[in-house]
Design an enzyme around this catalytic site. Structure first.
Site, mmCIF file in Angstrom:
data_model
loop_
_atom_site.group_PDB
_atom_site.id
_atom_site.type_symbol
_atom_site.label_atom_id
_atom_site.label_comp_id
_atom_site.label_asym_id
_atom_site.label_seq_id
_atom_site.Cartn_x
_atom_site.Cartn_y
_atom_site.Cartn_z
ATOM 1 N N GLU A 1 4.264 -5.433 7.265
ATOM 2 C CA GLU A 1 3.344 -4.539 7.983
ATOM 3 C C GLU A 1 3.678 -4.412 9.463
ATOM 4 O O GLU A 1 3.457 -3.360 10.075
ATOM 5 C CB GLU A 1 1.890 -5.020 7.829
ATOM 6 N N ALA B 1 0.854 -1.190 0.000
ATOM 7 C CA ALA B 1 0.000 0.000 0.000
ATOM 8 C C ALA B 1 0.887 1.237 0.000
ATOM 9 O O ALA B 1 2.017 1.214 0.497
ATOM 10 C CB ALA B 1 -0.883 -0.005 1.237
ATOM 11 N N GLU C 1 0.299 -9.888 -1.024
ATOM 12 C CA GLU C 1 -1.075 -10.384 -0.863
ATOM 13 C C GLU C 1 -1.730 -10.584 -2.232
ATOM 14 O O GLU C 1 -2.518 -11.510 -2.429
ATOM 15 C CB GLU C 1 -1.880 -9.416 0.007
ATOM 16 N N GLY D 1 0.740 -5.495 0.523
ATOM 17 C CA GLY D 1 -0.376 -5.690 -0.407
ATOM 18 C C GLY D 1 0.059 -6.301 -1.727
ATOM 19 O O GLY D 1 -0.740 -6.981 -2.393
HETATM 20 N N1 COA Z 1 4.474 3.330 -0.273
HETATM 21 C C1 COA Z 1 4.808 4.513 -0.817
HETATM 22 N N2 COA Z 1 5.973 4.730 -1.459
HETATM 23 C C2 COA Z 1 6.811 3.697 -1.560
HETATM 24 C C3 COA Z 1 6.527 2.433 -1.018
HETATM 25 C C4 COA Z 1 5.285 2.261 -0.357
HETATM 26 N N3 COA Z 1 4.886 1.081 0.138
HETATM 27 N N4 COA Z 1 7.580 1.618 -1.256
HETATM 28 C C5 COA Z 1 8.476 2.348 -1.930
HETATM 29 N N5 COA Z 1 8.019 3.609 -2.115
HETATM 30 C C6 COA Z 1 8.681 4.715 -2.808
HETATM 31 C C7 COA Z 1 9.741 5.359 -1.928
HETATM 32 O O1 COA Z 1 9.162 6.289 -1.040
HETATM 33 C C8 COA Z 1 10.608 6.003 -2.999
HETATM 34 O O2 COA Z 1 9.955 7.168 -3.435
HETATM 35 P P1 COA Z 1 10.675 8.611 -3.392
HETATM 36 O O3 COA Z 1 11.861 8.456 -4.307
HETATM 37 O O4 COA Z 1 9.619 9.522 -3.897
HETATM 38 O O5 COA Z 1 11.059 8.834 -1.968
HETATM 39 C C9 COA Z 1 10.563 5.007 -4.131
HETATM 40 O O6 COA Z 1 9.406 4.237 -3.920
HETATM 41 C C10 COA Z 1 11.763 4.065 -4.165
HETATM 42 O O7 COA Z 1 11.854 3.442 -2.895
HETATM 43 P P2 COA Z 1 13.177 3.434 -1.995
HETATM 44 O O8 COA Z 1 12.780 3.182 -0.569
HETATM 45 O O9 COA Z 1 13.987 4.660 -2.263
HETATM 46 O O10 COA Z 1 13.932 2.170 -2.631
HETATM 47 P P3 COA Z 1 14.922 1.183 -1.886
HETATM 48 O O11 COA Z 1 15.484 0.299 -2.930
HETATM 49 O O12 COA Z 1 15.874 1.923 -1.024
HETATM 50 O O13 COA Z 1 13.996 0.308 -0.888
HETATM 51 C C11 COA Z 1 12.070 -1.022 -0.276
HETATM 52 C C12 COA Z 1 13.006 -0.526 -1.399
HETATM 53 C C13 COA Z 1 10.954 -1.803 -0.938
HETATM 54 C C14 COA Z 1 12.838 -1.921 0.682
HETATM 55 C C15 COA Z 1 11.510 0.210 0.501
HETATM 56 O O14 COA Z 1 10.993 1.128 -0.451
HETATM 57 C C16 COA Z 1 10.397 -0.149 1.453
HETATM 58 O O15 COA Z 1 10.647 -0.673 2.527
HETATM 59 N N6 COA Z 1 9.134 0.140 1.085
HETATM 60 C C17 COA Z 1 7.995 -0.057 1.950
HETATM 61 C C18 COA Z 1 7.507 -1.485 1.868
HETATM 62 C C19 COA Z 1 6.343 -1.719 2.818
HETATM 63 O O16 COA Z 1 6.431 -1.553 4.024
HETATM 64 N N7 COA Z 1 5.200 -2.175 2.268
HETATM 65 C C20 COA Z 1 4.029 -2.487 3.019
HETATM 66 C C21 COA Z 1 3.145 -1.305 3.131
HETATM 67 S S1 COA Z 1 1.734 -1.607 4.186
#
Ligand code: COA
Length: 262
Positions: A134, A66, A114, A111
């Protein structure tokens, strides 16, 4: 329906490929995208020209869960509504009459994982990472991660993923039986399309019945499942398609026999 902004749909014969297209956000799912995914899968389910659906993501993400940035500005009732609409979105995939193949190109988290759990088959790139993080936000999954996760991975593997929020490589999910095939990144779509093409040319009635029966096996007791299976095979036997295949087999065998006898 206007053209979706967060995904695209391409056709390869009877195979439809849905590609999530918010690559700069790793295809994190926001409200407009949630609606577009639901509408797209419902429409593909009704489309008589589509036999199989492949779903993938553009860039480094399949779907990183999400959109947490959208969550951050959201009132409680908007959050609740997003979760409820999410149920309809996942159902549009899981209950789709056509088989859905996830071609997991990169991060499939929260998500996004999921959504993978709603698919009938999963192929994944060796670059893919999947998990249910989460817990790290002080939440639990809201799109079936605990329920489908336990059913598809087993209770202890699911509990590990859920309680640690660990992101594991595609190879781990191949070992768990969730992923059928791990490919080199460049081979993902060719392999996914080959698999989809094979299923798309099989009997659509058989494939529809098989999708339903696999689901019944995970959701009902054995006696019910066996009854449903017998009903399905008996009803398929009455179709012209199966009758023709069975007769062709028998005729070929009889012709070989005649050939042997000279
Ligand atoms: N929601 C919103 N934006 C997200 C996102 C999410 N779930 N996952 C990644 N993004 C965005 C980041 O904010 C970033 O955007 P920005 O450049 O505008 O700041 C872009 O995607 C790239 O992500 P980034 O974190 O810079 O890449 P990374 O390679 O360093 O890390 C992840 C990748 C997937 C490990 C990290 O983005 C992450 O932990 N995301 C959240 C995953 C999560 O918790 N999902 C469950 C949500 S309920």
């Amino acid at each position: 329906m206007s053209a979706p902004a967060t995904l695209s749909v391409e056709r390869h014969g009877a195979v439809a490929v849905v590609t999530f297209r918010r690559p700069d956000q790793l295809n994190a799912i926001n409200t407009p995208m949630q609606g577009e995914i639901t509408d797209t899968f419902l429409a593909l389910g009704r489309d008589p020209g589509v036999n199989v659906i492949v779903v993938t993501g553009e860039g480094r993400g399949f779907m990183a869960g999400a959109d947490i940035k959208e969550y951050a500005g959201e009132a409680d009732d908007a959050f609740d509504a997003f979760q409820k609409r999410g149920g309809a979105m996942y159902a549009a995939i899981e209950d789709n009459p056509k088989p859905v193949i996830a071609a997991v190109n990169g991060y499939a988290l929260g998500g996004g994982f999921e959504l993978v759990l709603c698919c009938d088959l999963v192929v994944a790139s060796s670059a893919a990472k999947m998990g249910l993080p989460e817990v790290k936000l002080g939440l639990v999954p809201g799109g079936g991660g605990t329920q489908r996760g336990v059913r598809k991975l087993g209770a202890n593997r699911a509990a590990y993923l859920l309680m640690t929020g660990a992101m594991l490589p595609a190879a781990a999910f191949e070992q768990y039986g969730l992923v059928t095939l791990v490919t080199e990144p460049g081979e993902l779509m060719p392999r996914a399309l080959a698999l989809a093409g094979e299923i798309a040319t099989a009997s659509p009635d058989s494939i529809r019945a098989l999708k339903a029966l696999v689901r019944v096996a995970t959701e009902s007791d054995l006696a019910t499942g066996l009854d449903r299976e017998r009903d399905a095979v008996c009803s398929l036997f009455r179709t012209g398609f199966a009758r023709d295949r069975v007769r062709e087999f028998a005729e070929k065998s009889a012709a070989r026999e005649r050939g042997k006898r000279g």
